[in-house]
Design a protein around this motif. Structure first.
Motif, short mmCIF file in Angstrom:
data_model
loop_
_atom_site.label_atom_id
_atom_site.label_comp_id
_atom_site.label_asym_id
_atom_site.label_seq_id
_atom_site.Cartn_x
_atom_site.Cartn_y
_atom_site.Cartn_z
N GLY A 1 -18.37 -0.21 3.68
CA GLY A 1 -19.68 -0.81 3.89
C GLY A 1 -20.74 -0.05 3.14
O GLY A 1 -20.60 0.25 1.96
N ARG A 2 -21.79 0.36 3.84
CA ARG A 2 -22.94 0.99 3.20
C ARG A 2 -22.80 2.51 3.07
O ARG A 2 -23.72 3.18 2.60
CB ARG A 2 -24.21 0.67 4.00
N GLU A 3 -21.70 3.08 3.45
CA GLU A 3 -21.56 4.53 3.56
C GLU A 3 -21.61 5.21 2.18
O GLU A 3 -21.15 4.66 1.19
CB GLU A 3 -20.24 4.91 4.24
N ASN A 4 -22.19 6.40 2.18
CA ASN A 4 -22.07 7.29 1.02
C ASN A 4 -21.68 8.67 1.51
O ASN A 4 -22.15 9.14 2.55
CB ASN A 4 -23.36 7.35 0.20
N TYR A 5 -20.77 9.29 0.81
CA TYR A 5 -20.20 10.57 1.20
C TYR A 5 -20.52 11.60 0.12
O TYR A 5 -20.06 11.47 -1.01
CB TYR A 5 -18.69 10.46 1.38
N CYS A 6 -21.32 12.58 0.47
CA CYS A 6 -21.75 13.60 -0.51
C CYS A 6 -21.04 14.91 -0.20
O CYS A 6 -21.03 15.38 0.95
CB CYS A 6 -23.26 13.78 -0.44
N PHE A 7 -20.45 15.50 -1.23
CA PHE A 7 -19.70 16.75 -1.11
C PHE A 7 -20.36 17.83 -1.96
O PHE A 7 -20.97 17.54 -3.00
CB PHE A 7 -18.26 16.57 -1.60
N VAL A 8 -20.20 19.08 -1.54
CA VAL A 8 -20.70 20.20 -2.32
C VAL A 8 -19.59 21.22 -2.50
O VAL A 8 -18.68 21.34 -1.67
CB VAL A 8 -21.92 20.88 -1.65
N LEU A 9 -19.64 21.93 -3.62
CA LEU A 9 -18.70 23.01 -3.92
C LEU A 9 -19.36 24.33 -3.51
O LEU A 9 -20.36 24.74 -4.11
CB LEU A 9 -18.36 23.01 -5.40
N LEU B 1 -13.83 29.36 -3.42
CA LEU B 1 -14.63 28.15 -3.51
C LEU B 1 -13.98 27.03 -2.71
O LEU B 1 -12.77 26.79 -2.83
CB LEU B 1 -14.79 27.70 -4.96
N VAL B 2 -14.76 26.36 -1.90
CA VAL B 2 -14.25 25.27 -1.08
C VAL B 2 -15.18 24.08 -1.18
O VAL B 2 -16.41 24.23 -1.24
CB VAL B 2 -14.09 25.73 0.39
N LEU B 3 -14.61 22.88 -1.23
CA LEU B 3 -15.41 21.66 -1.23
C LEU B 3 -15.53 21.16 0.21
O LEU B 3 -14.53 21.12 0.94
CB LEU B 3 -14.75 20.60 -2.11
N ARG B 4 -16.73 20.79 0.60
CA ARG B 4 -17.01 20.33 1.96
C ARG B 4 -18.13 19.30 1.95
O ARG B 4 -18.86 19.17 0.95
CB ARG B 4 -17.40 21.51 2.85
N PRO B 5 -18.34 18.57 3.06
CA PRO B 5 -19.49 17.67 3.15
C PRO B 5 -20.81 18.42 3.10
O PRO B 5 -20.92 19.56 3.57
CB PRO B 5 -19.29 16.98 4.51
N VAL B 6 -21.82 17.79 2.53
CA VAL B 6 -23.14 18.40 2.43
C VAL B 6 -23.76 18.54 3.82
O VAL B 6 -23.46 17.76 4.74
CB VAL B 6 -24.04 17.56 1.50
N GLU B 7 -24.63 19.54 3.98
CA GLU B 7 -25.32 19.81 5.24
C GLU B 7 -26.82 19.93 4.98
O GLU B 7 -27.25 20.22 3.86
CB GLU B 7 -24.80 21.11 5.86
N PRO B 8 -27.66 19.70 6.02
CA PRO B 8 -29.11 19.80 5.81
C PRO B 8 -29.57 21.14 5.24
O PRO B 8 -30.50 21.19 4.44
CB PRO B 8 -29.67 19.58 7.22
N SER B 9 -28.90 22.23 5.62
CA SER B 9 -29.30 23.55 5.11
C SER B 9 -29.04 23.70 3.62
O SER B 9 -29.53 24.65 2.99
CB SER B 9 -28.56 24.65 5.88
N LYS C 1 -30.51 11.49 1.26
CA LYS C 1 -29.11 11.42 0.85
C LYS C 1 -28.24 12.23 1.81
O LYS C 1 -27.16 11.78 2.23
CB LYS C 1 -28.96 11.94 -0.58
N ILE C 2 -28.70 13.43 2.16
CA ILE C 2 -27.94 14.28 3.08
C ILE C 2 -27.78 13.60 4.44
O ILE C 2 -26.69 13.57 5.02
CB ILE C 2 -28.62 15.65 3.23
N ARG C 3 -28.87 13.04 4.95
CA ARG C 3 -28.81 12.38 6.26
C ARG C 3 -27.90 11.15 6.22
O ARG C 3 -27.12 10.92 7.15
CB ARG C 3 -30.22 12.00 6.71
N ASP C 4 -28.00 10.37 5.14
CA ASP C 4 -27.12 9.21 5.00
C ASP C 4 -25.65 9.64 4.95
O ASP C 4 -24.77 8.99 5.54
CB ASP C 4 -27.46 8.43 3.73
N SER C 5 -25.40 10.74 4.24
CA SER C 5 -24.04 11.25 4.14
C SER C 5 -23.52 11.70 5.51
O SER C 5 -22.39 11.39 5.89
CB SER C 5 -23.99 12.41 3.15
N GLN C 6 -24.34 12.40 6.25
CA GLN C 6 -23.92 12.84 7.59
C GLN C 6 -23.59 11.64 8.48
O GLN C 6 -22.58 11.67 9.21
CB GLN C 6 -25.02 13.68 8.23
#
Length: 338
Positions: free
Chosen positions: A55-63, A2-10, A39-44
């Motif tokens: 600032g306005r950034e949001n960072y979304c991660f998935v396991l 299991l690895v945590l990484r930034p979310v992707e459109p897929s 949310k995914i696009r904003d995170s990217q």
């Protein structure tokens, strides 16, 4: 593995499935494909932006379960809680009434609508598969966000907050909402939380009473909810409490769940994390569980690894772990003991 990484459109279909399974009150995970895609696009964009201040950034991660190619959890960091819209809370402080003639000095607890927490960085959107609760992977999902902050402090505020989901019963009824908010909106707690997930919650907050609410005038059941954690949110609370977060005088606007607060430099995973160099080799089973990550931004990766490691020494990792962390022999990494 299991690895945590930034979310992707897929990830959208599986992220929406996580949203369906999440606890009522986790409003940052709406079961709506359009909102989640945004949310995914904003995170990217946030990960790709070379920002030097929060600032306005949001960072979304998935396991991500690499073997079975499925998502088992998600979590998020909002760089500034109230950057685009005010971040409303209820401030729980006594109102002091005094009379010298009657020799009376009395404090009455009150709840007041405020925006005090708007400048802080916000942790939100934590959800993990039920089978992984109370495991090291729940620590990974929650604390890897703090490791990301440790690696890139310029992107975040000097203080971090999170709202823990407050109490509601098995039917989704919140005694606090029923005693207070429902008088201003003819909506159930479940309905209002869903609306907050689909839209910014400030439009609802602005319809709440702007005068102090005297706590003794609420029902006993509602008073008992103030600062009370939903049982399903207890693990998230406990992990961050061990990180040095503390409850303060603020509670959630709708269910009165507690708000946790910490100064960024004093958070355990930030203050105690150490940098080292990766070394390719045969990794032997260690005695200590570590949270380990690279220090990248949009290529951020984090895992839980068993190690025997001494400070100032390289960290020996097998090829599969190096690849999962997007590291090569000699790459810098960051780690902290669980």
């Amino acid at each position: 593995m299991l690895v945590l990484r930034p979310v992707e459109p897929s990830d959208l279909p599986q992220l929406q499935q996580l949203a369906r399974e999440s606890l009522v009150g986790v409003t940052s995970l709406p079961d709506d494909s359009h909102c989640l895609l945004q949310k995914i696009r904003d995170s990217q964009r946030s990960f790709a932006s070379p920002v030097q201040s929060n600032g306005r950034e949001n960072y979304c991660f998935v396991l991500h379960d690499l073997e079975h190619q499925r998502l088992l959890g998600c979590a998020e960091i909002v760089a500034t809680a109230g950057y685009q819209q005010p971040f409303y809370s209820l401030r729980n402080r006594p109102f002091i009434s005094a009379s010298r003639e009657l020799n009376v000095h009395h404090g009455v607890p009150t709840l007041s609508l405020c925006q005090d927490l708007s400048p802080h960085t916000l942790l939100r959107g934590l959800h993990i598969d039920a089978e992984l609760q109370h495991t090291a992977f729940c620590e990974l999902l929650s604390r890897a966000r703090l490791m990301f902050i440790a690696a890139h402090p310029q992107r975040f505020a000097e203080a971090v907050i999170t709202e823990i989901v407050g109490y509601s019963d098995a039917a989704g009824e919140s005694p606090f909402w029923n005693a207070l908010g429902k008088h201003f909106f003819n909506l159930s707690y479940v309905e209002v939380e869903r609306l907050c997930g689909l839209q910014d919650r400030s439009f609802l907050a602005e319809l709440m009473p702007h005068y102090p609410i005297y706590v003794p005038m609420l029902t006993p059941d509602a008073q008992a909810c103030i600062g009370r954690v939903h049982p399903a949110g207890q693990e998230a609370f406990d992990i961050l409490e061990r990180e040095g977060f503390e409850t303060n005088s603020y509670v959630d606007l709708f269910d009165a769940g507690p708000t946790l607060f910490a100064r960024t430099p004093s958070i355990r995973s930030i203050a105690h994390s150490r940098t080292a160099t990766a070394r390719r080799g045969t990794a032997h089973a260690g005695q200590t569980t570590y949270l380990i990550c690279n220090d990248a931004v949009d290529d951020f990766r984090a895992m839980v690894v068993e190690l025997d490691w001494s400070a100032d020494e390289p960290v020996t990792l097998d090829p599969a772990t190096l690849a999962a962390l997007h590291l090569t022999d000699g790459s810098p990494l960051r780690l902290v003991a669980l």
